[in-house]
Scaffold this motif. Structure first.
Motif, mmCIF file in Angstrom:
data_model
loop_
_atom_site.group_PDB
_atom_site.id
_atom_site.type_symbol
_atom_site.label_atom_id
_atom_site.label_comp_id
_atom_site.label_asym_id
_atom_site.label_seq_id
_atom_site.Cartn_x
_atom_site.Cartn_y
_atom_site.Cartn_z
ATOM 1 N N THR A 1 0.841 -1.205 0.000
ATOM 2 C CA THR A 1 0.000 0.000 0.000
ATOM 3 C C THR A 1 0.870 1.246 0.000
ATOM 4 O O THR A 1 0.635 2.191 -0.777
ATOM 5 C CB THR A 1 -0.926 0.003 1.232
ATOM 6 N N LEU A 2 1.884 1.265 0.853
ATOM 7 C CA LEU A 2 2.773 2.428 0.896
ATOM 8 C C LEU A 2 3.529 2.578 -0.413
ATOM 9 O O LEU A 2 3.659 3.694 -0.937
ATOM 10 C CB LEU A 2 3.753 2.298 2.064
ATOM 11 N N LEU A 3 4.013 1.468 -0.960
ATOM 12 C CA LEU A 3 4.734 1.527 -2.232
ATOM 13 C C LEU A 3 3.880 2.188 -3.300
ATOM 14 O O LEU A 3 4.336 3.061 -4.045
ATOM 15 C CB LEU A 3 5.135 0.114 -2.663
ATOM 16 N N ARG A 4 2.612 1.800 -3.364
ATOM 17 C CA ARG A 4 1.718 2.346 -4.395
ATOM 18 C C ARG A 4 1.324 3.791 -4.117
ATOM 19 O O ARG A 4 0.848 4.487 -5.023
ATOM 20 C CB ARG A 4 0.469 1.465 -4.533
ATOM 21 N N CYS A 5 1.537 4.250 -2.884
ATOM 22 C CA CYS A 5 1.325 5.677 -2.607
ATOM 23 C C CYS A 5 2.342 6.538 -3.348
ATOM 24 O O CYS A 5 2.062 7.702 -3.658
ATOM 25 C CB CYS A 5 1.449 5.945 -1.105
ATOM 26 N N PHE A 6 3.520 5.989 -3.624
ATOM 27 C CA PHE A 6 4.601 6.799 -4.188
ATOM 28 C C PHE A 6 4.371 7.171 -5.647
ATOM 29 O O PHE A 6 5.011 8.095 -6.150
ATOM 30 C CB PHE A 6 5.943 6.074 -4.047
ATOM 31 N N ASN A 7 3.512 6.436 -6.350
ATOM 32 C CA ASN A 7 3.145 6.872 -7.710
ATOM 33 C C ASN A 7 1.629 6.967 -7.868
ATOM 34 O O ASN A 7 1.116 7.014 -8.983
ATOM 35 C CB ASN A 7 3.744 5.947 -8.774
ATOM 36 N N ARG A 8 0.960 6.998 -6.719
ATOM 37 C CA ARG A 8 -0.487 7.201 -6.651
ATOM 38 C C ARG A 8 -1.270 6.134 -7.416
ATOM 39 O O ARG A 8 -2.365 6.387 -7.920
ATOM 40 C CB ARG A 8 -0.856 8.618 -7.101
ATOM 41 N N MET A 9 -0.749 4.922 -7.449
ATOM 42 C CA MET A 9 -1.497 3.819 -8.053
ATOM 43 C C MET A 9 -2.737 3.482 -7.241
ATOM 44 O O MET A 9 -3.720 2.951 -7.771
ATOM 45 C CB MET A 9 -0.600 2.579 -8.173
ATOM 46 N N ASN A 10 -2.704 3.791 -5.941
ATOM 47 C CA ASN A 10 -3.886 3.545 -5.126
ATOM 48 C C ASN A 10 -5.070 4.400 -5.557
ATOM 49 O O ASN A 10 -6.218 4.084 -5.225
ATOM 50 C CB ASN A 10 -3.583 3.829 -3.645
ATOM 51 N N ASP A 11 -4.794 5.482 -6.283
ATOM 52 C CA ASP A 11 -5.887 6.337 -6.772
ATOM 53 C C ASP A 11 -6.850 5.548 -7.657
ATOM 54 O O ASP A 11 -8.015 5.942 -7.822
ATOM 55 C CB ASP A 11 -5.337 7.507 -7.597
ATOM 56 N N LEU A 12 -6.360 4.459 -8.243
ATOM 57 C CA LEU A 12 -7.182 3.670 -9.162
ATOM 58 C C LEU A 12 -8.158 2.762 -8.425
ATOM 59 O O LEU A 12 -8.995 2.117 -9.058
ATOM 60 C CB LEU A 12 -6.276 2.830 -10.076
ATOM 61 N N ILE A 13 -8.018 2.683 -7.084
ATOM 62 C CA ILE A 13 -8.897 1.835 -6.280
ATOM 63 C C ILE A 13 -9.976 2.716 -5.647
ATOM 64 O O ILE A 13 -9.664 3.665 -4.919
ATOM 65 C CB ILE A 13 -8.102 1.099 -5.180
ATOM 66 N N GLU A 14 -11.229 2.405 -5.927
ATOM 67 C CA GLU A 14 -12.336 3.228 -5.437
ATOM 68 C C GLU A 14 -12.365 3.261 -3.907
ATOM 69 O O GLU A 14 -12.188 2.224 -3.241
ATOM 70 C CB GLU A 14 -13.664 2.689 -5.970
ATOM 71 N N GLY A 15 -12.551 4.430 -3.362
ATOM 72 C CA GLY A 15 -12.721 4.568 -1.920
ATOM 73 C C GLY A 15 -11.437 4.777 -1.139
ATOM 74 O O GLY A 15 -11.473 4.934 0.078
ATOM 75 N N THR A 16 -10.295 4.789 -1.828
ATOM 76 C CA THR A 16 -9.037 5.014 -1.113
ATOM 77 C C THR A 16 -8.795 6.506 -0.932
ATOM 78 O O THR A 16 -9.242 7.325 -1.740
ATOM 79 C CB THR A 16 -7.848 4.405 -1.870
ATOM 80 N N ARG A 17 -8.055 6.835 0.135
ATOM 81 C CA ARG A 17 -7.768 8.258 0.363
ATOM 82 C C ARG A 17 -6.616 8.406 1.355
ATOM 83 O O ARG A 17 -6.355 7.515 2.167
ATOM 84 C CB ARG A 17 -8.997 8.984 0.904
ATOM 85 N N ILE A 18 -5.958 9.549 1.255
ATOM 86 C CA ILE A 18 -4.984 9.967 2.250
ATOM 87 C C ILE A 18 -5.747 10.660 3.369
ATOM 88 O O ILE A 18 -6.499 11.599 3.127
ATOM 89 C CB ILE A 18 -3.959 10.947 1.634
#
Length: 279
Positions: free
Chosen positions: A72-89
């Protein structure tokens, strides 16, 4: 793209090289700064106030049990988590060369050019070996055949793959072995000259010989790139990385020089995990 983000490539490409002193290691130049980062999947908190500095032109490994937050942290570094609905900082920042990459003005496409990613399962495009490398440059508007040829060769050499494929560049990349496909994906990532390369368990599907080649390649690549690798293999972390971070239940328990983490960790939890007494 905002003026801040327009400056991003010039800020994070070719970070200062790090030359250790003979008698002591200097404080490494940070490429990535994680500042009190909270991250959520819906209402579920996946990362809890994570703080860390990731040094430029070093290899940093993330270790920990499944579900601990390292990918999860790794994918924060290029904002790949943005592609998953409902995720947020929820709180905190991730800064790359001083730029808060979650600022609303940040151009995510530009960010991902600068922060490349190699996934657990090799994912070459269903195109030729040549096109796999040239595709990213062509998307950026590069059309000069000589320039493309140069980058394809340079990238394949950089991924230690050129000698194996130079006579079949226009054959399908899907005909390569699993290890070759993974190195092709690394070549594809470095072709656009990113500053950071993220690797999410890049060797988990590879045999020991292919794994060894990728690990040797990582040591070569860190001369030019900042590398962050998630691995379930503590042996791989010990072989490949300069720094190691141990995570548990979304919290960063400890981060230090790899040798210290594996020989004299500061936290009992870290020692229990490394010695197999965890849980």
């Amino acid at each position: 793209m905002s003026s801040q983000l327009a400056d991003m490539p010039s800020k994070i490409v070719n970070p200062p090289s790090i030359q250790p002193a003979a008698d002591a290691l200097p404080t490494p130049t940070p490429m990535i700064v994680v500042d009190h980062l909270d991250f959520y999947y819906g209402k579920s908190k996946a990362l809890h106030a994570v703080n860390m500095n990731i040094a430029a032109k070093h290899v940093t490994a993330f270790i920990g049990p499944s579900g601990c937050g390292k990918s999860t942290l790794l994918r924060c570094f290029n904002r790949m988590n943005d592609l998953i609905e409902g995720t947020r900082i929820g709180a905190g920042e991730v800064r790359i060369q001083g730029v808060n990459i979650y600022d609303p003005t940040v151009d995510v496409i530009s960010l991902r050019r600068q922060v490349g990613m190699v996934f657990q399962k090799s994912n070459p495009f269903p195109k030729s070996i040549y096109q796999n490398i040239s595709y990213g440059l062509e998307l950026q508007g590069v059309k000069d055949k000589k320039r493309l040829d140069e980058v394809v060769e340079k990238s394949l050499r950089g991924a230690a793959l050129w000698d194996e494929v130079k006579d079949r560049l226009h054959s399908s990349a899907l005909g390569l072995s699993g290890g070759q496909q993974q190195r092709l994906c690394i070549a594809r990532a470095i072709a656009v000259e990113p500053a950071v390369i993220l690797m999410d368990e890049p060797c988990s599907a590879l045999d020991p010989i292919a794994t060894s080649k990728v690990e040797e390649l990582i040591q070569e690549l860190k001369k030019k790139f900042t590398i962050v690798i998630v691995t379930h293999s503590m042996q791989q972390a010990g072989r490949c990385s300069d720094m190691t971070a141990f995570f548990y239940l979304g919290k960063l328990i400890e981060m230090d020089a790899t040798q210290k983490i594996f020989t004299k960790p500061s936290q009992q939890q870290t020692e229990d995990y490394i010695t197999g007494r965890f849980g």
